[in-house]
Design an enzyme around this catalytic site. Structure first.
Site, PDB file in Angstrom:
ATOM      1  N   GLN A  85       4.139  -4.678   2.512  1.00 56.49           N
ATOM      2  CA  GLN A  85       4.484  -3.319   2.087  1.00 56.49           C
ATOM      3  C   GLN A  85       4.215  -3.139   0.593  1.00 56.49           C
ATOM      4  O   GLN A  85       4.684  -3.923  -0.229  1.00 56.49           O
ATOM      5  CB  GLN A  85       5.964  -3.024   2.405  1.00 56.49           C
ATOM      6  N   ASP A 109      -3.649  -3.468   7.937  1.00 54.37           N
ATOM      7  CA  ASP A 109      -3.664  -2.379   6.954  1.00 54.37           C
ATOM      8  C   ASP A 109      -5.085  -2.008   6.546  1.00 54.37           C
ATOM      9  O   ASP A 109      -5.319  -0.938   5.990  1.00 54.37           O
ATOM     10  CB  ASP A 109      -2.880  -2.799   5.703  1.00 54.37           C
ATOM     11  N   LYS A 122       8.407   2.064  10.578  1.00 53.92           N
ATOM     12  CA  LYS A 122       7.347   1.305  11.244  1.00 53.92           C
ATOM     13  C   LYS A 122       7.920   0.402  12.334  1.00 53.92           C
ATOM     14  O   LYS A 122       7.367   0.307  13.428  1.00 53.92           O
ATOM     15  CB  LYS A 122       6.578   0.471  10.211  1.00 53.92           C
TER      16      LYS A 122
END
Length: 290
Positions: free
Chosen positions: A100, A123, A56
């Site tokens: 994460q 997200d 990422k």
């Protein structure tokens, strides 16, 4: 791989194209004094998570997006993590916050995800953002479902009027992608571990989105000829030889499904790269709103 005529939905190539398009939007932000910035919070030493985070950050750099890395030990408490998130929420230089997953045992994942400012929740996991998606007024759409829809668009098949089957009902993939398909005027069925006759459901589907995390559970013989298959699963099979690397496979048996389908995503190289591209698109969108 098979000699099929199925169109391969190349997530790598499409994500590269999307990240290239993001560069211009990033430059426009920078010209008005805003550098899009993603804060990445990684708790613990999960090897797969480390790989995802590195990927990422590398792709973010290609698009010109700044990243702030927060590495925390596996024994971090929920309260300590919430404190870090509060700081990032208050930092005007940070436009997107990525925590994460999975988090180590002992951390209250739901509290953590709900603590992220919904305007920085790139997200798309915050209850507010999931609710807005349900209402058809999304602020940020979760990245994997968004990637699935972009790959479906790439197949050239419109969901309108089609029968779509989503296998899996997680709040991260299954439920949001089902909502997106409903909003695209598909007739949607959500299958799961309690579904009585999964084979019959798959055989009827014009679009199959498999997101259940069970290696090759859908054989190609179940796929309706001409269907589009979006395989979200990424599972590592045990190596056949000692010391060898395990093979990565999806939730659908690729070779046999590719003989039936009109279009199919490979694993790896399908949905995975698109998830990252859509995350970065959400970060740029957050910066554009500032």
């Amino acid at each position: 791989m098979s000699d099929s005529t199925a169109k391969i939905l190349d997530g790598k190539a499409l994500s590269k194209h999307l990240i290239g398009e993001l560069k211009e939007r990033v430059l426009a932000c920078v010209e008005r004094g805003v550098t899009p910035c993603l804060a990445v919070v990684l708790v613990g030493e999960d090897p797969a998570s480390k790989v995802y985070v590195r990927s990422k950050e590398r792709k973010a750099a290609k698009a010109g997006i700044a990243t702030k890395d927060h590495r925390m030990s596996a024994d971090t408490s929920t309260e300590t993590l919430l404190g870090v998130i509060a700081e990032l929420n208050a930092d005007p230089a940070v436009h997107g916050i990525l925590v994460q997953l999975p988090l180590p045992e002992g951390i209250d994942e739901q509290r953590v995800l709900a603590a992220v400012d919904p305007a920085k929740d790139v997200d798309g996991f915050h209850p507010d953002n999931l609710g807005l998606l349900m209402l058809g007024r999304p602020r940020f759409v979760a990245c994997t479902p968004q990637g699935c829809m972009r790959l479906l668009a790439e197949s050239g098949v419109s969901p309108e009027g089609k029968r779509a089957l989503v296998i899996g009902r997680s709040t991260i993939v299954g439920k949001p992608v089902a909502q997106l398909l409903v909003q695209a005027n598909a007739t949607v069925t959500v299958a799961h571990s309690r579904t009585r006759d999964l084979e019959a459901e798959v055989r009827q589907a014009d679009i199959v989105v498999a997101a259940v995390g069970r290696p090759e559970m859908v054989p190609g013989a179940w796929i309706k000829p001409g269907a589009v298959v979006i395989d979200v699963g990424i599972n590592r099979l045990e190596p056949e030889q000692p010391g060898a690397k395990g093979r990565l496979v999806g939730d659908v048996h690729y070779a046999s499904a590719a003989e039936q389908a009109a279009a199919i995503t490979p694993v790896p190289g399908g949905v995975g790269p698109m998830t990252i591209a859509c995350l970065l698109a959400n970060v740029v969108e957050a910066a554009e709103r500032v």
